[in-house]
Structure formats: structure tokens, C-alpha cells
Design an enzyme around this catalytic site. Structure first.
Site, PDB file in Angstrom:
ATOM      1  CB  SER A  56      28.319  40.692  39.985  1.00 52.13           C
ATOM      2  OG  SER A  56      29.666  40.253  39.882  1.00 52.13           O
ATOM      3  CE1 TYR A 110      30.368  45.680  40.901  1.00 55.98           C
ATOM      4  CE2 TYR A 110      30.865  43.368  41.289  1.00 55.98           C
ATOM      5  CZ  TYR A 110      30.369  44.360  40.478  1.00 55.98           C
ATOM      6  OH  TYR A 110      29.858  44.040  39.246  1.00 55.98           O
TER       7      TYR A 110
END
Length: 247
Positions: free
Chosen positions: A132, A145
Site C-alpha cells: 500500500s 494497517y
């Protein structure tokens, strides 16, 4: 073209989003595709679909053995299984922290562990981790995350170093805002979605197929000298900030 002809590709998180887009794109290029996901099989999945919880090491070992037994080899692994999360350190429970790391980071390590055995035996393979932009840089209220995706970067580099001698390439993709079921909570807030999309230099969100196209390159022999890289597929988000409004 048939850039993956005669190759066997395993994709986790294949029930939706980036994983499903990779499965479809790989099948279009001639691959025998095996999709793994804890969710239900999507309609007209382009290959074999099997249920898997990426936290279950014994199940991973069994399924990888079954796949190799059925197809005789394993050429490509895409680790796309993952979950979203929100919260700062003080707002994140220990249980939720562990769940995010278990699925987004440890799951990628475990599937790689059991995919590596046939790749080492055949002295070739390509492993692609889906990271990401928030593994490249942080953002607020997203600590578990962020940390899990940051770990994907180091997992990618470490594996590239450890297994490159066997002609196994390991790379990662760092998507920006991609319109998938996992990012539905962003789309539900139209004002925030528009703002987040505007921070990408292309002034829009991406589509899963745009990530799958880059994954296809990494899976193919065209990327034969690419390993240990984290490639941003983010519409220019990680290029920097824009202070003046676009013209």
C-alpha cells in the site's frame, strides 16, 4: 498475447478487488489460475477456486500441496488477501492489532513459505505482495494497517535477497486509492473520497484492473531482471504534495 502460457498462478484474496482482477488478467494471458479466499467464489471465476483463511498455516500447507499435485508446478503467487482498519495506537485494541497483522502481513509470509517449496524445486518463480502507499508513508488513525503494509515492504526485500539465487523474483505493489469492496467506506463518504482522490496527481481513484496490469508484468518473463522492488501504482500520490489547485 499469452504472457503467462503454461504458468500456474495462485492468487489470495481472489474473491474480489485487486485479487479478483489479477486472477482474471492472468487467465486472459494463458495462466492456470487458482484463487484462494475466505469469501465465496465469485461468479464465473476464471479457474479453480478454493476456500482459505490465510491465518491457518496447516490449511495453507495442505492447499499448496494439492495445487502442485494437481498442476505439477507453481509459477506465480500473488498475495492480495487483506483487510482495512482504522485507529491510532490508543484507539486500537490488542486483539484488533493482531488480527490486522495476522491477515495482512503474516498471511503473506505463510502463503509464500509453502509456495516456495515447488518454486525452489523448479528453480523459478515470481511472488508479488500487495502492499500500500501507506507502507511507503503513514497516515493518521491507521496504525495497524500502516505497520502491516510497511512490514510487507521488508518481507519483499528479505525474500528477494534470500531466494534470488534460485531465480525466484519477489516484488511488491503499493496501490493508492483503488475502488474495491475494501474501500467502500471511503466511497460512502463522497466528500472524503473526492478529497483523497484529488491527492493523487492524476486526480482520480484507480481501478483494480490497473493494479492487475502491473502485477501481470511482474508475473511475466518480461520482468525477468526485476526483484526486491516496491512499485507504487498510485496515480502519482507518492510523488509528493500539490499545493496549487490543478489547472
Amino acid at each position: 498475447m499469452a504472457r503467462l502460457q503454461n504458468k500456474v498462478a495462485v492468487v489470495t484474496g481472489a474473491a474480489s478487488g485487486i485479487g479478483l482482477a489479477c486472477a482474471r488478467r492472468f487467465a486472459e494471458e494463458g495462466a492456470q489460475v487458482v484463487g484462494l479466499d475466505i469469501g465465496a467464489a465469485p461468479a464465473e471465476f476464471p479457474g479453480l477456486f478454493m476456500s482459505l483463511d490465510v491465518r491457518d498455516e496447516a490449511q495453507i500447507e495442505q492447499l499448496m500441496s494439492e495445487i502442485v499435485g494437481r498442476f505439477g508446478r507453481l509459477d506465480v503467487l500473488v498475495n492480495a488477501a487483506g483487510i482495512a482498519d482504522q485507529g491510532s495506537v490508543t484507539a486500537t485494541s490488542t486483539a484488533n492489532w493482531q488480527r490486522v497483522l495476522d491477515i495482512n502481513l503474516t498471511g503473506s509470509m505463510l502463503t509464500s513459505k509453502y509456495a516456495l517449496a515447488p518454486m525452489l524445486a523448479q528453480r523459478s518463480g515470481s511472488i508479488i505482495h500487495i502492499g500500500s502507499i501507506f507502507g511507503l508513508q503513514g497516515c493518521d488513525n491507521n496504525v495497524a494497517y500502516n505497520v502491516a503494509k510497511g512490514g510487507i515492504n521488508q518481507l519483499t526485500r528479505s525474500m528477494a535477497i534470500d531466494y534470488g539465487h534460485a531465480n525466484i523474483r519477489v516484488n511488491g505493489l503499493c496501490p493508492g486509492l483503488i475502488d474495491t469492496p475494501m474501500t467502500s467506506m471511503v466511497r460512502d463518504n463522497q466528500a472524503f473520497h473526492a478529497y483523497f482522490a484529488s491527492q493523487h496527481m492524476l486526480c482520480r481513484a484507480g481501478q483494480p484492473e490497473e493494479v492487475a496490469n502491473v502485477a501481470l508484468f511482474l508475473a511475466s518473463d518480461e520482468a525477468s531482471f526485476v526483484s526486491g522492488q516496491m512499485i507504487a501504482v498510485d496515480g502519482g500520490f507518492s510523488a509528493g504534495r500539490r499545493f496549487a489547485p490543478p489547472q
